[in-house]
Design a protein around this motif. Structure first.
Motif, PDB file in Angstrom:
ATOM      1  N   SER A  40       0.840  -1.201   0.000  1.00  0.00           N
ATOM      2  CA  SER A  40       0.000   0.000   0.000  1.00  0.00           C
ATOM      3  C   SER A  40       0.875   1.251   0.000  1.00  0.00           C
ATOM      4  O   SER A  40       2.077   1.180   0.263  1.00  0.00           O
ATOM      5  CB  SER A  40      -0.889   0.008   1.248  1.00  0.00           C
ATOM      6  OG  SER A  40      -0.084   0.248   2.403  1.00  0.00           O
ATOM      7  N   LYS A  41       0.266   2.403  -0.270  1.00  0.00           N
ATOM      8  CA  LYS A  41       0.978   3.688  -0.219  1.00  0.00           C
ATOM      9  C   LYS A  41       1.596   3.910   1.159  1.00  0.00           C
ATOM     10  O   LYS A  41       2.707   4.414   1.298  1.00  0.00           O
ATOM     11  CB  LYS A  41      -0.007   4.829  -0.529  1.00  0.00           C
ATOM     12  CG  LYS A  41      -0.377   4.932  -2.009  1.00  0.00           C
ATOM     13  CD  LYS A  41       0.438   6.037  -2.698  1.00  0.00           C
ATOM     14  CE  LYS A  41       0.549   5.820  -4.194  1.00  0.00           C
ATOM     15  NZ  LYS A  41      -0.713   6.018  -4.927  1.00  0.00           N
ATOM     16  N   GLU A  42       0.857   3.517   2.201  1.00  0.00           N
ATOM     17  CA  GLU A  42       1.354   3.699   3.573  1.00  0.00           C
ATOM     18  C   GLU A  42       2.616   2.864   3.807  1.00  0.00           C
ATOM     19  O   GLU A  42       3.544   3.302   4.473  1.00  0.00           O
ATOM     20  CB  GLU A  42       0.282   3.288   4.603  1.00  0.00           C
ATOM     21  CG  GLU A  42      -0.955   4.178   4.661  1.00  0.00           C
ATOM     22  CD  GLU A  42      -1.850   4.022   3.428  1.00  0.00           C
ATOM     23  OE1 GLU A  42      -1.928   2.898   2.898  1.00  0.00           O
ATOM     24  OE2 GLU A  42      -2.428   5.033   2.982  1.00  0.00           O
ATOM     25  N   VAL A  44       4.796   2.021   1.538  1.00  0.00           N
ATOM     26  CA  VAL A  44       5.892   2.678   0.831  1.00  0.00           C
ATOM     27  C   VAL A  44       6.405   3.865   1.639  1.00  0.00           C
ATOM     28  O   VAL A  44       7.612   4.074   1.768  1.00  0.00           O
ATOM     29  CB  VAL A  44       5.440   3.116  -0.589  1.00  0.00           C
ATOM     30  CG1 VAL A  44       6.575   3.871  -1.287  1.00  0.00           C
ATOM     31  CG2 VAL A  44       5.025   1.904  -1.416  1.00  0.00           C
ATOM     32  N   GLU A  45       5.487   4.623   2.234  1.00  0.00           N
ATOM     33  CA  GLU A  45       5.891   5.763   3.065  1.00  0.00           C
ATOM     34  C   GLU A  45       6.755   5.299   4.238  1.00  0.00           C
ATOM     35  O   GLU A  45       7.768   5.908   4.563  1.00  0.00           O
ATOM     36  CB  GLU A  45       4.655   6.511   3.595  1.00  0.00           C
ATOM     37  CG  GLU A  45       3.953   7.354   2.532  1.00  0.00           C
ATOM     38  CD  GLU A  45       4.917   8.269   1.777  1.00  0.00           C
ATOM     39  OE1 GLU A  45       5.705   8.974   2.425  1.00  0.00           O
ATOM     40  OE2 GLU A  45       4.903   8.228   0.519  1.00  0.00           O
ATOM     41  N   TYR A  58      10.592   2.756  -6.812  1.00  0.00           N
ATOM     42  CA  TYR A  58       9.166   2.435  -6.674  1.00  0.00           C
ATOM     43  C   TYR A  58       8.445   2.758  -7.966  1.00  0.00           C
ATOM     44  O   TYR A  58       8.604   3.851  -8.519  1.00  0.00           O
ATOM     45  CB  TYR A  58       8.564   3.222  -5.496  1.00  0.00           C
ATOM     46  CG  TYR A  58       7.079   3.018  -5.321  1.00  0.00           C
ATOM     47  CD1 TYR A  58       6.550   1.739  -5.144  1.00  0.00           C
ATOM     48  CD2 TYR A  58       6.203   4.100  -5.339  1.00  0.00           C
ATOM     49  CE1 TYR A  58       5.189   1.540  -4.995  1.00  0.00           C
ATOM     50  CE2 TYR A  58       4.834   3.909  -5.180  1.00  0.00           C
ATOM     51  CZ  TYR A  58       4.332   2.618  -5.014  1.00  0.00           C
ATOM     52  OH  TYR A  58       2.967   2.429  -4.868  1.00  0.00           O
ATOM     53  N   ASN A  59       7.701   1.761  -8.446  1.00  0.00           N
ATOM     54  CA  ASN A  59       6.733   2.032  -9.494  1.00  0.00           C
ATOM     55  C   ASN A  59       7.334   2.579 -10.789  1.00  0.00           C
ATOM     56  O   ASN A  59       6.758   3.426 -11.439  1.00  0.00           O
ATOM     57  CB  ASN A  59       5.715   3.063  -8.946  1.00  0.00           C
ATOM     58  CG  ASN A  59       4.301   2.662  -9.354  1.00  0.00           C
ATOM     59  OD1 ASN A  59       4.125   1.674 -10.074  1.00  0.00           O
ATOM     60  ND2 ASN A  59       3.324   3.418  -8.921  1.00  0.00           N
TER      61      ASN A  59
END
Lengths: 509, 509
Positions: A40-42, A44-45, A58-59
């Motif tokens: 999830s985005k979280e 990655v953060e 990333y991505n």
């Protein structure tokens, strides 16, 4: 010694990245484990907060490609995130989080493996050790080196050369492979005959377990009998039970004198005679005894121009290396040995390298087969070990079996050649079946036939390459149900959530 | 090489058996675990049905004594039953029953250990491997030997000699110790410098687990990367997680030429210089580099007449052995080295053995210290490893510490000598403190002081002797809490009822 960098392959192949098949399309038996969370985005953060701005990819498909794909373009995963921690603590923080969140992880060294062990199958996070590349210390009396796991093997070897020492292992991919990856896969290679396996030369390891626990076993002692030698479990575990972050290894003195000779022989029986005699006459200075057949030589010639060959061709060749402390003594031993081999009719021809350039030429022939094979349209690669006297029987049997099966020996046969080379001293055969294309009939003729043949002769279906995704389903041919059960128990003990390198080694829990 | 059979000690000591103290009286911290069943008549009947009439000793104190007591008469248990199975299946049947009935078991090889690991503490059943003593096979091309665990090391070595091979390890107790016991304790010894540790040379093991499961991992391959190398766990585990019943081991070619030299030196700094130079000049033929101090020599002279000594005495001595395939070459290398050592003033005197008898004499001096120390009224024995340059600092520091503590250096001091010898090449010091009697003040001055000193210098409190009952409580000085926890988890995984060799290695679960 020649440098055959696995990274050289990337230059040729990244153009074709869109055409490289995904592992799951090629090996459709794999199913993503449901219990793994999707990134999830979280998440990655969180990882950004651990490794900093330069510590991740990333991505970005292009940048992710070399981490998602092995150098042979045989295996390809779909990871969206590569992490490049710089410290053991960062590795620990990452794994602790992944374990809590049930995020799957693939530890990755130089990504030079041959069985797909170091790339993701699905969307596993790639944990690259490449930013952990510092030498930690060296004791010049004992020859004990401590280093980060991400140090490149050749960099360490060159660094030691200045101090009169060398790494106890050497392999074709030395310019790219990491010492941590070497240990995680229990790499064998060219110096095993002389300096033994990593189970003997690795003195200590620092390992981060699946839950983030740091196991500090960085002993720098040759002898330490205080309890179970747990570090051994991680040697050859292919990143499935812990991530190696630090290494303590015993390095031998660099030899003052190195000689390399090549012999041409008429039969594999003569190869064995030459080997047995070398153990007796060259004994303590023998550092390599490699062989290949004429098919391997012809394959090399098809794709490159060998610098060092004999005028005539022979069915078999061996490369012999000696390493010692006194050039005159070594020359005398080698000359006596070679004369005996010629006089006895064991060898038909022989050359001895006269200088460093010629030594490189001879080695580049032996080390060039993997690269040459890589230029064929398709290759079935096998790395098996068995009693020395069975090695070539296996090759001949396979040729006949493929002929009988109708896929080899005719103009329009899919299989174009069956090539053999390897480390005689270790009973280790690299069997390569070149083909116009991968086709199901050929595959089903080779497997499990070959593995059954190996099992029947008490051999191993993977001598030094490991299991990865390529061979994990065939483990039963080399290990008993009791052994496999205990492996599973060990995996469950050390990685209860199975986040580390899933789908590899032991595929079904 | 001389034969110092540990069994020789029994002849001297069995007379005094009534006077040998029980371990539990000497180390009163041990309490019998409540959950172990006491042996019943029914149990004995069951075991008789497994091993037959000649396969056990029951309830006969005299016959049981040598199995209940170590050869130093330092440890003594109270077992009423010794079992001598002849097959792996019998071992399996015995352990399955013991596990179900919660009967504690001590696996025993040649019973030549130094830390009480192979004798019972309380009433554990002794499982002796001495009736499993058959050679299973030998491959004369690869040098791979397979054998029962109960084969005596020297018997194997002599058997291999006829085939031109040798065991990769050698130690003073070779006439009595079993190869299975060697592996269970990860024995180091005299050839480790050259042939490496058992973690590298042992290729396969057959192990019976606590519940009777037979783990067949008798690989005869130099390379086998198919899953976790589980056999490694049993190497050095001191019989606490499984009983080794079969062994596959890589044996080196027997050297055609062996030379032995002894040097007299003025300082430990010179010992280190001589060692460093030997690694460079003798390199591939160096097979032993041992040292002792003048105190060790004087201790030997007190109890025996050395056949080979120099006219003058020196503070330090080293014994150097070379093993190679060409006598002329080896002689030249050794002569050059010795001349350099004399010319550079590193060595003050030197002798070279001229024949096999002189070689034996020199070795019998080095190997005789253990026996000589055994004739002292009391000895505190330590076996520690650390960086080579710290070895003698440790000895000197201990002498001063004992003097400062008032137990050494005066006519009426309890401590009479502090003697040092060991394997320089392995950083392994055998520190022996001779005393008129064991006394609490001396004990408390040595321990934990010595272990703290060793830990401070990243050393090991047990280099090759293991932990047994003697050192298990000090494990924390050499291993971190995380390592110890993982050892406990491993023990619980493999022996959940803790029936195997209780009170040893990891004492409290």
């Amino acid at each position: 010694m020649p440098l055959i960098q696995a990274t050289r392959y990337y230059a040729n192949t990244t153009k074709n990245q869109k055409t490289v098949e995904y592992t799951v399309d090629k090996f459709p038996g794999y199913v993503r484990h449901d219990h793994f969370k999707k990134l999830s985005k979280e998440d990655v953060e969180f990882f950004k907060s651990v490794v900093g701005d330069n510590g991740y990819i990333y991505n970005n498909e292009d940048d992710l490609f070399p981490f998602n794909t092995d150098w042979m373009n045989k295996f390809r995963g779909k990871s969206q995130l590569v992490l490049k921690p710089k410290t053991t603590q960062q590795v620990s923080d990452i794994l602790k989080y992944c374990n809590e969140q049930k995020l799957a992880v693939v530890p990755q060294g130089g990504n030079t493996g041959l069985v797909g062990g170091s790339v993701p199958v699905f969307d596993e996070i790639v944990l690259s050790l490449q930013a952990m590349n510092k030498i930690r210390g060296f004791d010049s009396v004992s020859g004990i080196l401590t280093a980060d796991a991400g140090c490149v093997l050749e960099v360490l070897d060159n660094w030691l050369a200045e101090k009169g020492y060398m790494m106890p292992l050497d392999l074709g991919a030395k310019g790219s492979c990491h010492i941590g990856g070497n240990i995680a896969t229990n790499a064998g290679g060219l110096r095993l005959l002389r300096y033994g396996s990593l189970h003997g030369t690795v003195l200590g390891l620092e390992v981060v377990l699946a839950d983030g626990t740091v196991l500090d076993n960085m002993s720098t002692l040759r002898k330490d009998n205080t309890g179970y030698d747990l570090k051994q479990l991680f040697i050859g575990s292919e990143g499935t039970i812990g991530v190696i972050t630090g290494v303590s290894i015993l390095t031998p003195h660099r030899s003052k004198a190195v000689n390399v000779a090549m012999l041409g022989l008429n039969s594999f029986e003569d190869v064995q005679k030459a080997f047995k005699q070398s153990r007796s006459e060259l004994s303590e200075i023998l550092s390599a005894f490699e062989f290949w057949d004429i098919n391997a030589l012809q394959m090399f010639k098809k794709h490159a121009t060998p610098k060092a060959v004999m005028e005539q061709e022979y069915p078999f060749y061996v490369l012999i290396e000696t390493s010692g402390s006194n050039k005159d003594h070594d020359d005398e031993k080698l000359t006596n040995y070679l004369e005996k081999m010629m006089t006895d009719g064991v060898a038909q021809d022989g050359v001895v390298a006269q200088d460093e350039t010629q030594i490189r030429s001879l080695w580049s022939l032996r080390e060039g087969f993997t690269e040459a094979m890589g230029k064929e349209p398709a290759v079935y690669k096998y790395d098996i070990s068995m009693p020395v006297n069975k090695i070539y029987e296996c090759v001949q049997d396979m040729r006949q079996h493929l002929k009988d099966g109708g896929v080899y020996g005719q103009e329009d046969s899919p299989v174009t050649d069956v090539v053999a080379y390897g480390h005689v001293g270790d009973g280790n055969l690299h069997l390569n079946i070149a083909a116009k294309r991968l086709d199901p009939k050929t595959s089903s003729l080779i497997e499990p036939y070959l593995f059954e043949w190996v099992a029947k002769h008490q051999g191993s279906i993977s001598a030094e390459h490991g299991l990865g995704v390529a061979k994990n389903e065939f483990l039963g041919y080399s290990k008993s149900p009791v052994m496999i059960q205990l492996m599973k128990t060990t995996k469950n003990m050390l990685d209860p959530n199975h986040i580390l390198n899933p789908y590899k080694v032991i595929s079904n829990f």
